[in-house]
Structure formats: structure tokens, C-alpha cells
Enzyme design. Structure first.
Site, PDB file in Angstrom:
ATOM      1  N   THR A 134       0.833  -1.204   0.000  1.00 13.14           N
ATOM      2  CA  THR A 134       0.000   0.000   0.000  1.00 13.14           C
ATOM      3  C   THR A 134       0.867   1.254   0.000  1.00 13.14           C
ATOM      4  O   THR A 134       2.002   1.237   0.478  1.00 13.14           O
ATOM      5  CB  THR A 134      -0.880   0.056   1.267  1.00 13.14           C
ATOM      6  OG1 THR A 134      -0.026   0.198   2.420  1.00 13.14           O
ATOM      7  CG2 THR A 134      -1.705  -1.193   1.434  1.00 13.14           C
ATOM      8  N   ARG A 159      -7.157   7.054   4.508  1.00 12.47           N
ATOM      9  CA  ARG A 159      -7.778   6.533   5.731  1.00 12.47           C
ATOM     10  C   ARG A 159      -8.427   5.173   5.482  1.00 12.47           C
ATOM     11  O   ARG A 159      -8.541   4.348   6.395  1.00 12.47           O
ATOM     12  CB  ARG A 159      -8.831   7.515   6.264  1.00 12.47           C
ATOM     13  CG  ARG A 159      -8.251   8.706   7.029  1.00 12.47           C
ATOM     14  CD  ARG A 159      -9.332   9.499   7.704  1.00 12.47           C
ATOM     15  NE  ARG A 159      -8.773  10.457   8.656  1.00 12.47           N
ATOM     16  CZ  ARG A 159      -9.457  10.989   9.661  1.00 12.47           C
ATOM     17  NH1 ARG A 159     -10.732  10.665   9.845  1.00 12.47           N
ATOM     18  NH2 ARG A 159      -8.883  11.853  10.481  1.00 12.47           N
ATOM     19  N   VAL A 160      -8.875   4.941   4.252  1.00 12.89           N
ATOM     20  CA  VAL A 160      -9.478   3.654   3.900  1.00 12.89           C
ATOM     21  C   VAL A 160      -8.718   3.073   2.724  1.00 12.89           C
ATOM     22  O   VAL A 160      -8.697   3.659   1.639  1.00 12.89           O
ATOM     23  CB  VAL A 160     -10.972   3.809   3.545  1.00 12.89           C
ATOM     24  CG1 VAL A 160     -11.552   2.455   3.119  1.00 12.89           C
ATOM     25  CG2 VAL A 160     -11.745   4.373   4.720  1.00 12.89           C
ATOM     26  N   LYS A 209      -5.333 -13.586  14.886  1.00 10.31           N
ATOM     27  CA  LYS A 209      -6.397 -14.535  15.241  1.00 10.31           C
ATOM     28  C   LYS A 209      -6.243 -15.834  14.457  1.00 10.31           C
ATOM     29  O   LYS A 209      -6.532 -16.917  14.970  1.00 10.31           O
ATOM     30  CB  LYS A 209      -7.764 -13.913  14.964  1.00 10.31           C
ATOM     31  CG  LYS A 209      -8.932 -14.836  15.298  1.00 10.31           C
ATOM     32  CD  LYS A 209     -10.266 -14.133  15.177  1.00 10.31           C
ATOM     33  CE  LYS A 209     -11.406 -15.091  15.549  1.00 10.31           C
ATOM     34  NZ  LYS A 209     -12.725 -14.410  15.544  1.00 10.31           N
ATOM     35  N   ARG A 251      19.875  -9.139  37.152  1.00 10.25           N
ATOM     36  CA  ARG A 251      20.467 -10.373  37.685  1.00 10.25           C
ATOM     37  C   ARG A 251      19.543 -11.027  38.702  1.00 10.25           C
ATOM     38  O   ARG A 251      19.425 -12.231  38.766  1.00 10.25           O
ATOM     39  CB  ARG A 251      21.825 -10.074  38.323  1.00 10.25           C
ATOM     40  CG  ARG A 251      22.914  -9.707  37.322  1.00 10.25           C
ATOM     41  CD  ARG A 251      24.198  -9.330  38.050  1.00 10.25           C
ATOM     42  NE  ARG A 251      24.691 -10.417  38.874  1.00 10.25           N
ATOM     43  CZ  ARG A 251      25.550 -10.262  39.895  1.00 10.25           C
ATOM     44  NH1 ARG A 251      25.965  -9.043  40.199  1.00 10.25           N
ATOM     45  NH2 ARG A 251      25.955 -11.287  40.582  1.00 10.25           N
ATOM     46  N   HIS A 257      19.272   2.635  50.829  1.00 12.35           N
ATOM     47  CA  HIS A 257      18.007   1.925  51.045  1.00 12.35           C
ATOM     48  C   HIS A 257      16.809   2.862  50.947  1.00 12.35           C
ATOM     49  O   HIS A 257      15.899   2.834  51.764  1.00 12.35           O
ATOM     50  CB  HIS A 257      18.024   1.186  52.376  1.00 12.35           C
ATOM     51  CG  HIS A 257      19.170   0.234  52.511  1.00 12.35           C
ATOM     52  ND1 HIS A 257      19.405  -0.771  51.605  1.00 12.35           N
ATOM     53  CD2 HIS A 257      20.160   0.147  53.436  1.00 12.35           C
ATOM     54  CE1 HIS A 257      20.481  -1.449  51.967  1.00 12.35           C
ATOM     55  NE2 HIS A 257      20.971  -0.898  53.060  1.00 12.35           N
TER      56      HIS A 257
END
Length: 512
Positions: free
Chosen positions: A31, A61-62, A135, A210, A271
Site C-alpha cells: 500500500t 484513511r481507507v 487470530k 540479575r 536503602h
């Protein structure tokens, strides 16, 4: 002949991939810009409207939203009815889809991008093809990452199995989920939705670790798909081995502290709590000296954050002690040469000018859920304070109280800071009762050089007057705390008894 539909925004490597597919017996459909790219590179290619019999419309868009595309992807090859339908409608199967999506994330990351510009980069046809192909992964390859091109070609050449296509499908669904997550976040922000009914977050794998907090825990580091420039995820490492799980958390905590200071500031972390914070009006070296001298013991193996460039003079001092990380906006060449002679120290740079644009929210995981809140970025102002004692604080005490208040909100609650105007002298963190934190901070302060004014900052109110009494007995002359206890007056009375000043801010700063 097998068919592959290729439509990519990022065309890196696409010509070579298409050529590899042709060698493996594929016919290429494409395309728009991808079609032109392949054609210009003399790759045999069929334009999409030759397949659909319908032109690209609406400014592109289409173009692929067509039954001949999606039926070709979704038809079950082992279902006779599906294949009969394709034959009756003159639809060919499509056996591979290669798509990467419009650059929505890159577009919204640009300064001054407009909403219409962003909206035009929401891909519709691409995600639809990816989902259809994924799918039906039993029969269709779906490729969304250029890094997979070579591997996909190798699998095709060796008649790759459905297990591999399933891995590609899982990756493809992650790709579209991330894409939708970023779009959803962008539109939610436009609408001012701070806590939407569904929170969709997206993170990219940054590196394996690690181990986690302890050596028996597996761990990895993920980077936000749209990370703040002022974050440990955006830091550039110049030297040293990879960061550990605990390194990353400590470095993050250090960055939060120095972000609150405009003047030269150095924060030493251990810490996730500061063991020393120092500031100076002009000199980062002096700020370093104050941070270091605040607690010369705890800084061993710590993380140091500078909000100014590290110079050779500072680097020479850093070289003398064991440090895990030094993070700063930059290092002079001489400073780098000095520090890089230490094999294990990690040196990181970061754009500190972006501190004001750091993430607004923070996320904390709990089993089965996620807590989301605004970061505590409030810097308390003297205009909001109320002096509640008979004695008024001096100008120096006010300066010291403001400094301590900036630091205390970054300390694990129950939190107490003993400080002077430009240096922490004692840190009481994470105790189950407030008097315990007071005693720890005072004990630490008394091991160093006595400096005045000596003030105390508390992240929350005093439930009893014992904290005030203990502090006053050990030389503290001014206290800042939020107030709000039903026993506030007891603490105020105790301060008056010892002739010290107390300020209430009306705002607590718990950090759990």
C-alpha cells in the site's frame, strides 16, 4: 502462490525482507508509501487496489479495510466451507502480514504537536490487519517488528510451525495493545481524566536484571512507553556494570530529592532514604562536603545524586569511597577519567532541566491491584506557615526549617530530620513510633560537629509531647510539623516550656 501483504510506516529493512519473501515463493501486495518504496527498489509488488478492486480513499484513511483483505486473512484453511466461500467470491488467501503502525507515540512526543496532527497518526487499517492475521495464526504469519525479519524468513524456509506463529501473534497483540494504550492515555489527558474507569499502562522491556531485591528473586526492568526525560529510565549510563533492582529504586529516590532544590544540591541515598543532603548557594563541591559529612558511615555503598556537573575536585573525593552510583547532569572530562578508573562504580547522566516535567503520577503495585496517586511535589511555602509558640523563629531558623521540610518528605515515615540551614545532621526513618525516629536522628546528630541553628522537621504531627521534649533537651531550637493532633496543644506547651519556636504547616508528608 502464497501472498504477503506489507504496509509499514517504518521502512527500515523492508526491501530486503520483501526480497527474502519472494525467494521463498511469496507474491508481495503493498500500500501507499510502502508500495512506492518497493517499486523504486525494483521489488515486484502488487498495489492493494488491484486486489480489492477499490481505490484508496479519504487521504488513505481507507485502503485495507476490505473483505478481500480480511477474508483472505481470517479464512480457516482446514474449513471446506471457508475455502469454498473464498473461491465463490474470488478471494485469495493472504499468508503473511507485515505491518508497523503509524508513529502516534513519536508524533505526540514532539513539542507543540497539535491535536489534529496527533489524531491523523491513529492507525486503523494496520491494527485491523494485525488482529485478523493474529487470530488466524495457525495459517498466517504476522510480523510487527523489523528485528524479526531475518528470523521469520528462516522459519518460512524451514516450513515454520504454528508454535512460532503463535509467538508472533502474541507479540502482535502486545503491539496493538500498547498502541491503543498510548492513544487512550493521550485522549484521557486531553479530557482531563485523572483517574479513568480503566487504567491502561504501557511499558517496554528495558533490560533483564540479575535478580530482584534478593538473589533468589527473578526480576526485570521495564521502561514506560512514554518516559519522562527526568527519570532513571531516561538516564544515560557512561560507565560501570548494569544497574541492579535496588540500584534503580535508590537512584529514583535520589532524583526525587534533588529535584526539589534549585541551588547546588547533593543527596546521598541508602536503602531509599537520604543519609545526607547538602546544599550551597554557589558551589557543588561545598554541597558535596556537607552531604558527605552528614553521615560518613552510611554513605558507604550508597547512591549520590548531584544537580550540577561533577568536577575533577569532586571526583577526587568520590574516588576515595565505595559508591554504587553517581548520577549528575554531566561530568567534566577530568572527572570522568578519575571515576572511570574505578571498575564497579556506575556513572549516569540525566537532563536535570526536565525535573519540572517529571511524571505527575506514581504507581505502586499491591497483590491484585495498583495504587495510583499524584507525586508529592509540593514544596511548602513560608506564606502557609503558622507560628504557634510564644517564641518566633529567627531568619536562620526559618531557612533551616524550610531546608529540613524539603528533605523530610522524601524519608520513609515515621520521618524526622535534624538539620541546619544547608545540611542534614540526623535522619530518623521508618520507625514504628515517632519518638523512635526522633531519638535516632538526635543520636546521629550528636556524633557529628555541632552546627547552629539546630532544627527538627517532622513529616506528621506529634501524638504526644515527648518528641518535643526530647528534641529541646538535646539542643533543638525550632521545630516544623504539620499539626493536626488532638494533643497539639501539649506539644506547643512543651515548646513554650523550653523556650523554642514551633511552626505548623497544615500539611503532612507521609512516605510509605
Amino acid at each position: 502462490m502464497k501472498k504477503a501483504l506489507i504496509s509499514v510506516s517504518d521502512k527500515t529493512g523492508v526491501v530486503e525482507f520483501a526480497q527474502g519473501l519472494i525467494k521463498n515463493g511469496f507474491e508481495i501486495i503493498s500500500t501507499g508509501g510502502t508500495y512506492r518504496k518497493l517499486q523504486e527498489s525494483d521489488v515486484p509488488v502488487i498495489e492493494i487496489d488491484e486486489v480489492t478492486g477499490f481505490p484508496e480513499i479519504l487521504d488513505g484513511r481507507v485502503k485495507t479495510l476490505h473483505p478481500k483483505v480480511h477474508a483472505g486473512l481470517l479464512a480457516k484453511r482446514d474449513n471446506p466451507e471457508h475455502m469454498k466461500t473464498l473461491k465463490e467470491l474470488d478471494i485469495d488467501t493472504i499468508d503473511l502480514v507485515c505491518v508497523n503502525l503509524y508513529p502516534f507515540k513519536e508524533t505526540i512526543s514532539k513539542p507543540d504537536v497539535t491535536t489534529p496532527e496527533a489524531i491523523e497518526q491513529i492507525d486503523i487499517g494496520g491494527p485491523s490487519m494485525i488482529r485478523s492475521a493474529s487470530k488466524n495464526y495457525q495459517s498466517v504469519y504476522v510480523v510487527v517488528d523489523q528485528k524479526d525479519y531475518e528470523d521469520v524468513l528462516a522459519h518460512i524456509a524451514n516450513n515454520g510451525d504454528a508454535n512460532y506463529r503463535q509467538l508472533l501473534a502474541a507479540k502482535a497483540f502486545r503491539h496493538t495493545a500498547q498502541y491503543d494504550s498510548i492513544i487512550a492515555g493521550y485522549l484521557s489527558r486531553l479530557n482531563g481524566e485523572e483517574f479513568p474507569d480503566v487504567e491502561t499502562l504501557s511499558y517496554d522491556f528495558q533490560q533483564p536484571l540479575r535478580y530482584g531485591e534478593n538473589s533468589h528473586q527473578k526480576a526485570a526492568f521495564y521502561r514506560s512507553s512514554l518516559p519522562s526525560k527526568y527519570s532513571i529510565a531516561s538516564a544515560k549510563q557512561l560507565h560501570g556494570k548494569e544497574l541492579s533492582f535496588n540500584n534503580i529504586k535508590d537512584a529514583d529516590a535520589a532524583l526525587r530529592i534533588v529535584a526539589d532544590f534549585e541551588e547546588p544540591c547533593v543527596a546521598a541515598l541508602k536503602h531509599m532514604n537520604p543519609c545526607g543532603v547538602g546544599v550551597d548557594d554557589e558551589c557543588i563541591y561545598k554541597a558535596w562536603q556537607k552531604a558527605y559529612s552528614a553521615d560518613k558511615i552510611s554513605i558507604f555503598g550508597g547512591i549520590i545524586a548531584f544537580n550540577r556537573e561533577v568536577t575533577a575536585k569532586v571526583a577526587e573525593e568520590l574516588h576515595k569511597i565505595f559508591l554504587e552510583i553517581v548520577i549528575a547532569p554531566s561530568f567534566t572530562d577530568e572527572a570522568l577519567e578519575i571515576l572511570e578508573s574505578k571498575k564497579n562504580i556506575r556513572l549516569l547522566t540525566l537532563d536535570f532541566t526536565e525535573a519540572k516535567n517529571a511524571d505527575k503520577h506514581e504507581y505502586v503495585s499491591v497483590m491484585g491491584g495498583l495504587l495510583v496517586q499524584e507525586r508529592d511535589t509540593v514544596v511548602d511555602s513560608i506564606d502557609d506557615f503558622e507560628v504557634v509558640t510564644e517564641k518566633q523563629p529567627t531568619e536562620d531558623e526559618i531557612k533551616a526549617l524550610l531546608f529540613g521540610q524539603k528533605v523530610v518528605k522524601h524519608v520513609k515515615s515515621n520521618a524526622i530530620i535534624i538539620s541546619t540551614t544547608d545540611q542534614t545532621l540526623g535522619v530518623g526513618a521508618g520507625q514504628m513510633n515517632r519518638i523512635g525516629s526522633v531519638k535516632i536522628s538526635i543520636e546521629q546528630e550528636e556524633t557529628g560537629d555541632k552546627r547552629l541553628p539546630l532544627v527538627m522537621a517532622s513529616d506528621a504531627f506529634f501524638p504526644m509531647d515527648d518528641c518535643v521534649e526530647f528534641a529541646a533537651e538535646h539542643g533543638v531550637t525550632a521545630i516544623i510539623q504539620p499539626g493536626g493532633s488532638i494533643h497539639d496543644q501539649d506539644s506547643i506547651d512543651m515548646a513554650n516550656k523550653y523556650g523554642i519556636s514551633m511552626i505548623c504547616t497544615g500539611r503532612r508528608h507521609f512516605k510509605h
